[in-house]
Design a protein around this motif. Structure first.
Motif, PDB file in Angstrom:
ATOM      1  N   ALA A 126      50.985  83.489 -68.856  1.00  0.00           N
ATOM      2  CA  ALA A 126      50.320  84.562 -69.133  1.00  0.00           C
ATOM      3  C   ALA A 126      49.373  84.367 -70.283  1.00  0.00           C
ATOM      4  O   ALA A 126      50.132  83.595 -71.086  1.00  0.00           O
ATOM      5  CB  ALA A 126      51.312  85.866 -69.317  1.00  0.00           C
ATOM      6  N   PRO A 127      48.129  84.780 -70.565  1.00  0.00           N
ATOM      7  CA  PRO A 127      47.330  84.399 -71.698  1.00  0.00           C
ATOM      8  C   PRO A 127      48.123  84.629 -73.134  1.00  0.00           C
ATOM      9  O   PRO A 127      48.912  85.754 -73.030  1.00  0.00           O
ATOM     10  CB  PRO A 127      46.386  85.476 -71.549  1.00  0.00           C
ATOM     11  CG  PRO A 127      46.281  85.914 -70.205  1.00  0.00           C
ATOM     12  CD  PRO A 127      47.616  85.837 -69.691  1.00  0.00           C
ATOM     13  N   ARG A 158      46.308  73.350 -70.009  1.00  0.00           N
ATOM     14  CA  ARG A 158      45.323  74.031 -69.488  1.00  0.00           C
ATOM     15  C   ARG A 158      45.854  75.623 -69.318  1.00  0.00           C
ATOM     16  O   ARG A 158      45.908  76.403 -68.325  1.00  0.00           O
ATOM     17  CB  ARG A 158      44.760  73.804 -67.856  1.00  0.00           C
ATOM     18  CG  ARG A 158      44.444  72.323 -67.750  1.00  0.00           C
ATOM     19  CD  ARG A 158      43.409  71.797 -68.716  1.00  0.00           C
ATOM     20  NE  ARG A 158      42.029  72.566 -68.642  1.00  0.00           N
ATOM     21  CZ  ARG A 158      41.247  72.555 -69.690  1.00  0.00           C
ATOM     22  NH1 ARG A 158      41.367  71.905 -70.730  1.00  0.00           N
ATOM     23  NH2 ARG A 158      40.052  73.002 -69.386  1.00  0.00           N
ATOM     24  N   HIS A 159      46.075  76.354 -70.481  1.00  0.00           N
ATOM     25  CA  HIS A 159      46.909  77.507 -70.714  1.00  0.00           C
ATOM     26  C   HIS A 159      45.882  78.531 -71.158  1.00  0.00           C
ATOM     27  O   HIS A 159      44.998  78.113 -72.390  1.00  0.00           O
ATOM     28  CB  HIS A 159      47.939  77.237 -71.778  1.00  0.00           C
ATOM     29  CG  HIS A 159      48.905  78.527 -71.462  1.00  0.00           C
ATOM     30  ND1 HIS A 159      48.803  79.835 -71.990  1.00  0.00           N
ATOM     31  CD2 HIS A 159      50.167  78.515 -71.111  1.00  0.00           C
ATOM     32  CE1 HIS A 159      49.519  80.613 -71.582  1.00  0.00           C
ATOM     33  NE2 HIS A 159      50.670  80.150 -71.292  1.00  0.00           N
ATOM     34  N   LEU A 185      39.426  80.002 -69.465  1.00  0.00           N
ATOM     35  CA  LEU A 185      40.828  79.872 -70.080  1.00  0.00           C
ATOM     36  C   LEU A 185      40.898  80.423 -71.352  1.00  0.00           C
ATOM     37  O   LEU A 185      42.048  80.476 -71.976  1.00  0.00           O
ATOM     38  CB  LEU A 185      41.422  78.409 -69.979  1.00  0.00           C
ATOM     39  CG  LEU A 185      41.592  77.770 -68.822  1.00  0.00           C
ATOM     40  CD1 LEU A 185      41.860  76.365 -68.827  1.00  0.00           C
ATOM     41  CD2 LEU A 185      42.758  78.493 -67.786  1.00  0.00           C
ATOM     42  N   VAL A 186      39.754  81.054 -71.732  1.00  0.00           N
ATOM     43  CA  VAL A 186      39.695  81.492 -73.098  1.00  0.00           C
ATOM     44  C   VAL A 186      38.795  82.578 -73.270  1.00  0.00           C
ATOM     45  O   VAL A 186      37.776  82.773 -72.664  1.00  0.00           O
ATOM     46  CB  VAL A 186      39.361  80.503 -74.295  1.00  0.00           C
ATOM     47  CG1 VAL A 186      37.852  80.082 -73.969  1.00  0.00           C
ATOM     48  CG2 VAL A 186      39.419  80.747 -75.630  1.00  0.00           C
ATOM     49  N   ARG A 340      41.952  82.712 -65.933  1.00  0.00           N
ATOM     50  CA  ARG A 340      42.554  82.011 -65.098  1.00  0.00           C
ATOM     51  C   ARG A 340      44.223  81.631 -65.606  1.00  0.00           C
ATOM     52  O   ARG A 340      44.303  81.337 -66.604  1.00  0.00           O
ATOM     53  CB  ARG A 340      42.132  80.893 -64.697  1.00  0.00           C
ATOM     54  CG  ARG A 340      40.773  81.193 -63.812  1.00  0.00           C
ATOM     55  CD  ARG A 340      40.153  79.786 -63.402  1.00  0.00           C
ATOM     56  NE  ARG A 340      40.801  79.421 -62.207  1.00  0.00           N
ATOM     57  CZ  ARG A 340      40.608  78.272 -61.592  1.00  0.00           C
ATOM     58  NH1 ARG A 340      39.094  77.596 -62.096  1.00  0.00           N
ATOM     59  NH2 ARG A 340      41.189  77.697 -60.429  1.00  0.00           N
ATOM     60  N   THR A 341      45.163  81.689 -64.803  1.00  0.00           N
ATOM     61  CA  THR A 341      46.643  81.353 -65.099  1.00  0.00           C
ATOM     62  C   THR A 341      47.001  80.216 -63.904  1.00  0.00           C
ATOM     63  O   THR A 341      48.064  79.656 -64.211  1.00  0.00           O
ATOM     64  CB  THR A 341      47.747  82.289 -65.038  1.00  0.00           C
ATOM     65  OG1 THR A 341      47.559  82.937 -63.601  1.00  0.00           O
ATOM     66  CG2 THR A 341      47.112  83.456 -66.009  1.00  0.00           C
ATOM     67  N   ASP A 342      46.325  79.730 -62.888  1.00  0.00           N
ATOM     68  CA  ASP A 342      46.596  78.836 -61.935  1.00  0.00           C
ATOM     69  C   ASP A 342      46.694  77.435 -62.281  1.00  0.00           C
ATOM     70  O   ASP A 342      46.998  76.586 -61.418  1.00  0.00           O
ATOM     71  CB  ASP A 342      45.929  79.232 -60.634  1.00  0.00           C
ATOM     72  CG  ASP A 342      44.495  79.065 -60.905  1.00  0.00           C
ATOM     73  OD1 ASP A 342      43.831  79.742 -62.137  1.00  0.00           O
ATOM     74  OD2 ASP A 342      43.819  78.407 -59.812  1.00  0.00           O
TER      75      ASP A 342
END
Length: 355
Positions: A126-127, A158-159, A185-186, A340-342
């Protein structure tokens, strides 16, 4: 009242919530002051190393848009008088006043601790929000580079991450932020509370000049990094006259969205804010507090979920209406960004933990 140049709070009393004694000025301290109402000796910023066991903080608040966060520092040198995080210093037997701005804590093991968290088999992506309590790009980040260490790990894995700051120091890391942005992603939220340097100097004395923050929005946006501008807090009779100008200016600089929250004064922030008003705006102190009380249901602060972020009553409705119209004129509000979380991959060397 002697006011210390370059600091936000005018007081340094300890919190009474945890039965801490009120701090008194002793003779040695008074010897250093020319006279009772004269100049005060400048405080040097002190940084204490903290070694927590874990680094992720999780919450389930219904009116906060993230479930986990990291704070690389405790306390904040920016010295914003309205900062809702000030009361947290009381847990360290320190004052939410000047101690919060001058006696800071750094967590140099933050990236190492996060690597351990992300390596766990049961970790749910999760972010991660940064800047939710104190600013990740406050001045000491230049030397400690803890935020950059964390970002390097987030790039590696890649979080997704949300970053909130009121500093153009974030531009130092524009390379990594652009990398994350290419994969959605940010998202960055940059705070601009006032365009008036005279107001900013007392309201948030060690935060970068408002125009530097506007320029940071411009450069981040040009690099493809989604930026939301926050004009929080809106302070009646101090900054509320700037709502329209602020919204127009951040939109012109490239902000994709803009948000606001009426000023909040939880716990020890209320007396600190009152003292600040008396020192810097004695001509309107009573008026400001009367409007805030009206916004907060007759109190200095409303702690309830939902209403604490919105305010209530006629003044809250007026501010909200003005903000909505300004936002619409600026063409903002059409875009909804989700991260994205994937794409997450465990830290290097941790893959065997998955089997």
């Amino acid at each position: 009242m002697a006011i210390e140049k370059g600091r936000g709070a005018t007081l340094n009393g300890d919190s009474h919530r945890f039965n801490l004694r009120q701090r008194e000025a002793d003779g040695d301290w008074l010897d250093a002051v020319e006279h009772l109402d004269g100049p005060v000796p400048r405080r040097r910023t002190q940084v204490t190393v903290e070694h927590p066991r874990t680094i992720l903080t999780r919450n389930a608040s219904p009116d906060i848009g993230f479930s986990q966060s990291i704070n690389a520092y405790r306390g904040c040198e920016h010295g914003c008088i309205y900062c809702f995080a000030r009361p947290s210093h009381a847990y360290h037997d320190l004052s939410p006043g000047l101690d919060f701005e001058t006696r800071l804590f750094a967590k140099p093991d933050a990236a190492k601790l996060l690597r351990a968290e992300l390596s766990k088999r049961n970790y749910v992506v999760a972010p991660i929000a940064m800047g939710t309590n104190t600013d990740p790009y406050q001045p000491i980040e230049k030397d400690w580079r803890i935020t950059r260490d964390i970002l390097e790990l987030l790039v590696e894995t890649r979080h997704p991450t949300f970053i909130t700051t009121k500093s153009d120091r974030i531009l130092r890391d524009i390379d990594m932020l652009a990398d994350l942005a290419r994969d959605r992603l940010v998202a960055v939220m940059l705070s601009v509370t006032s365009l008036d340097p005279a107001i900013a100097r007392t309201l948030e004395p060690r935060a970068p000049h408002p125009l530097r923050r506007i320029e940071a929005i411009r450069q981040l946006s040009a690099a493809g990094i989604p930026v939301t501008a926050s004009i929080s807090p809106v302070i009646p009779a101090i900054t509320d006259h700037e709502i329209e100008a602020l919204v127009a200016r951040v939109a012109e600089a490239g902000a994709r969205e803009v948000t606001f929250i009426p000023v909040r004064l939880p716990h020890e922030v209320a007396p600190l804010f009152r003292a600040w008003l008396d020192a810097h705006y004695p001509d309107r102190a009573a008026k400001v507090m009367a409007i805030i009380n009206d916004l907060r249901g007759g109190r200095d602060n409303d702690p309830d979920f939902g209403s604490r972020m919105r305010g209530q009553g006629v003044w809250a409705d007026l501010i909200r209406t003005r903000f909505s119209k300004a936002r619409k004129r600026a063409g903002l509000g059409a875009e909804r960004l989700t991260l994205r979380t994937d794409l997450f991959r465990p830290p290097e060397g941790a893959q065997m933990l998955l089997f």
